[in-house]
Design a protein around this motif. Sequence first.
Motif, PDB file in Angstrom:
ATOM      1  N   TYR A 287       0.869  -1.165   0.000  1.00 30.59           N
ATOM      2  CA  TYR A 287       0.000   0.000   0.000  1.00 30.59           C
ATOM      3  C   TYR A 287       0.909   1.218   0.000  1.00 30.59           C
ATOM      4  CZ  TYR A 287      -2.796   3.904   1.530  1.00 30.59           C
ATOM      5  OH  TYR A 287      -3.380   5.150   1.606  1.00 30.59           O
TER       6      TYR A 287
ATOM      7  N   ALA B 278       0.630   5.349  -0.184  1.00 28.34           N
ATOM      8  CA  ALA B 278      -0.073   6.633  -0.257  1.00 28.34           C
ATOM      9  C   ALA B 278       0.824   7.604  -1.007  1.00 28.34           C
ATOM     10  CB  ALA B 278      -0.380   7.154   1.141  1.00 28.34           C
TER      11      ALA B 278
ATOM     12  N   LEU C 174      -1.392  12.772   0.217  1.00 29.70           N
ATOM     13  CA  LEU C 174      -2.447  12.970   1.205  1.00 29.70           C
ATOM     14  C   LEU C 174      -2.524  14.455   1.540  1.00 29.70           C
ATOM     15  CD1 LEU C 174      -1.715  10.075   3.746  1.00 29.70           C
ATOM     16  CD2 LEU C 174      -3.411  10.084   1.907  1.00 29.70           C
TER      17      LEU C 174
ATOM     18  N   ASN D 230       4.553  10.627  -0.897  1.00 36.24           N
ATOM     19  CA  ASN D 230       4.707   9.239  -0.464  1.00 36.24           C
ATOM     20  C   ASN D 230       4.737   9.138   1.065  1.00 36.24           C
ATOM     21  OD1 ASN D 230       5.256   8.623  -3.323  1.00 36.24           O
ATOM     22  ND2 ASN D 230       7.264   9.523  -2.915  1.00 36.24           N
TER      23      ASN D 230
ATOM     24  N   GLU E 188      -7.217  12.152  -1.556  1.00 35.57           N
ATOM     25  CA  GLU E 188      -5.993  11.370  -1.464  1.00 35.57           C
ATOM     26  C   GLU E 188      -5.769  10.574  -2.747  1.00 35.57           C
ATOM     27  OE1 GLU E 188      -8.749  11.369   1.951  1.00 35.57           O
ATOM     28  OE2 GLU E 188      -8.547   9.682   0.564  1.00 35.57           O
TER      29      GLU E 188
ATOM     30  N   ALA F  22      -3.558   7.047  -3.861  1.00 34.02           N
ATOM     31  CA  ALA F  22      -2.770   5.934  -3.354  1.00 34.02           C
ATOM     32  C   ALA F  22      -2.747   4.807  -4.375  1.00 34.02           C
ATOM     33  CB  ALA F  22      -3.337   5.439  -2.023  1.00 34.02           C
TER      34      ALA F  22
ATOM     35  N   HIS G 230      -7.307   1.471   2.301  1.00 30.11           N
ATOM     36  CA  HIS G 230      -6.913   2.872   2.181  1.00 30.11           C
ATOM     37  C   HIS G 230      -7.651   3.742   3.187  1.00 30.11           C
ATOM     38  CE1 HIS G 230      -6.152   6.861   0.539  1.00 30.11           C
ATOM     39  NE2 HIS G 230      -7.462   7.044   0.520  1.00 30.11           N
TER      40      HIS G 230
ATOM     41  N   VAL H  65      -5.737   5.758   6.231  1.00 33.54           N
ATOM     42  CA  VAL H  65      -5.800   7.223   6.314  1.00 33.54           C
ATOM     43  C   VAL H  65      -6.380   7.647   7.667  1.00 33.54           C
ATOM     44  CG1 VAL H  65      -6.878   9.295   5.342  1.00 33.54           C
ATOM     45  CG2 VAL H  65      -5.917   7.561   3.826  1.00 33.54           C
TER      46      VAL H  65
END
Length: 245
Positions: free
Chosen positions: A43, A45, A48, A55, A131, A133, A165, A169
């Motif tokens: 996973y 991200a 954000l 990252n 976001e 991801a 996700h 978050v």
Amino acid sequence: MIAGDDDCYEEIVTQIGAANSLAQMQDVAAGICKAYHLANIAYHAVYLPGAQIFNPILVLTYEPEWIERYKSNDYFKIDPVVVSGTKGFLPLDWTHLDRGNHIARDFFAEADRFAVGRQGMTWPVRGAGGERALFTITANMSVPEWEERRVSYKREFQMIAHYMHDRIVEISGYRDAKPKPSLSRREIACLELAAQGATPKQTGAKLKISDRAVRLFLSSACTKLDCANTQQAIGKMVSLEMLRP
């Protein structure tokens, strides 16, 4: 537990919802790998809102040496999966990646030395708060076995990706808790059937309404849930415990 097993899928969703830290989520990811006969799960991200860096979150089951090498060499900039995944919206099968240039060939050759996985599939995730991801699964299967499992992987991990996700978050503090949205009985019914893989036409036949009405209910549900698409709405409903996986 194997792909397509409803009990397996429900247990995974339960574990994702129960995770309260990134370390616990990494343990969940390792368990998913075992349940689905995968080599790794990643996973990533990419962006954000509110994070001070790109990252900002990584939850990975790769070998620590590969993770350190990847980060220290800033492979985020050349990784064909990241480059392609951040530009698209649809699941990306690694079979279709362009490996024609020497940078891509060298990258995948190096990744192979660290047992990243010969096959892979990546889901771009667009979150409710803006976001971005990427959720990736990899495997070391024969080509026929990968082809056989790929359809069920594509269906099930679409929802797992969005649910994981949302939970990551939330536990990372990038999303404020909000009251549960109020959805109508029809909106929930349409989402439930969509989660089971039903098309709008099949849902309409089941509920005795038109497929156009189904699309309207799904659209209104997405609006109320502040989600960009039906799959994201399903993931959010599961995370809010308003929908069974």
